[in-house]
Design an enzyme around this catalytic site. Structure first.
Site, PDB file in Angstrom:
ATOM      1  N   GLY A  91      -0.244   8.023   1.464  1.00 19.81           N
ATOM      2  CA  GLY A  91      -0.484   7.863   2.890  1.00 19.81           C
ATOM      3  C   GLY A  91       0.715   7.310   3.642  1.00 19.81           C
ATOM      4  N   TYR A 114     -14.072  -3.852   9.885  1.00 18.30           N
ATOM      5  CA  TYR A 114     -12.724  -3.271   9.890  1.00 18.30           C
ATOM      6  C   TYR A 114     -12.015  -3.631  11.200  1.00 18.30           C
ATOM      7  CZ  TYR A 114      -9.109   0.318  10.296  1.00 18.30           C
ATOM      8  OH  TYR A 114      -7.917   0.978  10.486  1.00 18.30           O
ATOM      9  N   SER A 135      -4.874  -1.665  14.878  1.00 20.50           N
ATOM     10  CA  SER A 135      -5.606  -0.460  15.248  1.00 20.50           C
ATOM     11  C   SER A 135      -6.173  -0.632  16.650  1.00 20.50           C
ATOM     12  CB  SER A 135      -6.753  -0.210  14.255  1.00 20.50           C
ATOM     13  OG  SER A 135      -7.644   0.769  14.754  1.00 20.50           O
ATOM     14  N   GLY A 174       0.814  -1.211   0.000  1.00 22.17           N
ATOM     15  CA  GLY A 174       0.000   0.000   0.000  1.00 22.17           C
ATOM     16  C   GLY A 174       0.843   1.255   0.000  1.00 22.17           C
TER      17      GLY A 174
END
Length: 321
Positions: free
Chosen positions: A38, A202, A177, A34
């Site tokens: 970002g 998520y 997270s 990715g």
């Protein structure tokens, strides 16, 4: 425990803080998923500035090539600036590489892993950064809920397939997270029904990647000094593409949450530390947030649950446990 604080970004162009060569003098190879924008893009930039050979694993080959070339230009410009400024130590930038990888497709993951093993027979660091937040029910090409496929099952398969190419005492950094405690949905039975269900899925994917981190770290720990160092972290509530809500009420959510977001460059320091800093050379099995190692909730760390997740994940992606 983690050392006090962590390296800042942008990082200094010297070799005191980090080591991007192994004991034999070989430049370290770092793969980051990715990496078009970002956090992933900033990880690629930071690693390149520190002298690592960076492999940008990206879904879109056009955007990936643009990111690769931009990282190469940035690293060369910074090195030239350091030379002009008379810096005592200047890191020689390595040419970044591109690897096409769609984590939502198990076939793509297998192809990318095979290509990576052929092109990069020795990988020192793997950063599983890529992620998505699906706000309505969507499925991957293989029929898995999209967040779970992209954030966990794809990285699980990619990591497992790259293990034979990982250097002794190499490092794996997984982005989890602080949402993981809300991750009650299972791999095969996602939550359904609007944005809240999307958040639950998520969170479940981030819980799974954290548990995978702990399970793999335990396995690698049994290998002794040559075992991989495997850690996870919560990079902070970072404003990136994944947080943008393209709905009629998205601007309201943005307005409410804006004071709590931090820019991506503030979330990248800890990732780079875990990936390259000598201060974390022996750290493994940790969950980090705000520069400190924290103990995950007991419901996440139970050995039985870790083993059950490992076996179910292996079955779903077609691997032997």
């Amino acid at each position: 425990m983690a050392p006090k604080g962590h390296l800042e970004y942008p990082c200094p162009m010297d070799r005191e803080a980090v080591k991007t060569e192994d004991a034999a003098g070989r430049v370290k190879t770092l793969v980051v998923t990715g990496a078009t924008r970002g956090l992933g893009r900033l990880v690629a930039e930071g690693a390149a500035l520190r002298g690592a050979r960076v492999v940008l694993a990206c879904r879109d080959p056009v955007r990936g090539a643009e990111a690769r070339d931009a990282v190469a230009r940035m690293a060369a410009e910074k090195a030239a600036e350091a030379v002009r400024a008379g810096a005592a130590r200047v890191v020689e930038p390595q040419r970044p590489e591109l690897l096409v990888l769609d984590l939502a497709s198990l076939a793509s993951v297998r192809r990318a892993a095979e290509e990576a093993r052929a092109r990069f027979p020795r990988i020192d660091v793997l950063v599983n950064n890529a992620g998505t937040f699906s706000r309505s029910h969507s499925e991957s090409r293989d029929g898995f809920e999209l967040s779970m496929a992209t954030n966990y099952l794809g990285p699980f398969l990619f990591t497992r397939l790259l293990l034979p190419s990982m250097a002794p005492a190499g490092r794996i950094v997984n982005l989890s997270s602080d949402a993981y405690p809300w991750g009650r949905a299972s791999l095969g039975k996602p939550a359904r029904g609007g944005v809240w269900a999307g958040f639950m899925n998520y969170a479940a994917s981030k819980r799974a990647i954290l548990q995978f981190t702990l399970a793999l770290a335990a396995r690698e720990g049994r290998r002794g000094p040559e075992g991989l160092r495997v850690n996870a972290l919560h990079p902070g509530v970072v404003r990136t593409e994944i947080m943008r809500m393209r709905t009629w009420y998205g601007f309201i959510v943005d307005l409410i949450l804006a004071p709590f977001f931090q820019p991506p460059d503030e979330g990248v320091g800890m990732i780079l530390d875990l990936a390259l800093s000598e201060a974390f050379a022996d750290a493994s099995g940790g969950y980090y947030r705000k520069g400190r190692r924290e103990e995950p909730r007991r419901s996440v760390t139970e050995a039985g649950r870790l083993e059950a997740l490992w076996e179910e994940s292996s079955r779903l992606v077609g691997l032997e446990p």
